[in-house]
Scaffold this active site. Sequence first.
Site, mmCIF file in Angstrom:
data_model
loop_
_atom_site.group_PDB
_atom_site.id
_atom_site.type_symbol
_atom_site.label_atom_id
_atom_site.label_comp_id
_atom_site.label_asym_id
_atom_site.label_seq_id
_atom_site.Cartn_x
_atom_site.Cartn_y
_atom_site.Cartn_z
ATOM 1 N N GLU A 134 0.863 -1.173 0.000
ATOM 2 C CA GLU A 134 0.000 0.000 0.000
ATOM 3 C C GLU A 134 0.901 1.224 0.000
ATOM 4 O O GLU A 134 1.908 1.257 0.702
ATOM 5 C CB GLU A 134 -0.889 0.028 1.243
ATOM 6 C CG GLU A 134 -1.710 1.291 1.370
ATOM 7 C CD GLU A 134 -2.541 1.340 2.639
ATOM 8 O OE1 GLU A 134 -2.635 2.441 3.216
ATOM 9 O OE2 GLU A 134 -3.080 0.306 3.066
ATOM 10 N N GLU A 139 -2.082 11.487 3.432
ATOM 11 C CA GLU A 139 -2.714 11.008 4.653
ATOM 12 C C GLU A 139 -2.404 11.990 5.773
ATOM 13 O O GLU A 139 -1.250 12.289 6.048
ATOM 14 C CB GLU A 139 -2.213 9.607 5.024
ATOM 15 C CG GLU A 139 -2.992 9.009 6.159
ATOM 16 C CD GLU A 139 -2.771 7.514 6.305
ATOM 17 O OE1 GLU A 139 -3.686 6.844 6.771
ATOM 18 O OE2 GLU A 139 -1.672 7.029 5.956
#
Length: 157
Positions: A134, A139
């Site tokens: 991932e 984020e």
Amino acid sequence: MLSTFSFLATLLAAQGAFAGTYNILDTFVGPSFLTGFDHQAIGDPTNGRVNYVNQATAVAQNLTYTSSDTLILRTDYKTVLSASGPGRNSVRIQSKKAYGNGVSVINVRHMPQGCATWPAFWSTATTNWPSLGEIDIIEGVNDQSPNHSTLHTTSGC
């Protein structure tokens, strides 16, 4: 609004490994996001206090809407929650198509900020997570600064 995440994206696919040449494969701007992505009405995989809703609910509650060049994704900020009740309605989308080698271009006009926000844009395999990896591109949790880019995989990768 603090809870609004608006962006447009263009996905470019590589034309051969390290060829240095790219062709536009898909472009999602404004209303095309509603056809290129699925709203995931799922429980939060990170066990957060959020209720991800389907597209019909997101549109009806004005959590997802578009203009000619913008997609707005946001969290319900009007409902007063109880301490023991469910979390806020929010939006989680996933592209309908899987992409291999390529470049993603995303134009973010506004990112949510503040306590209890977790805006994110990431790339991952849809099966065998995290073994297949991932990449967290964007984020941010709460008032975290700067952006927290992360790679996830299993030990020994």
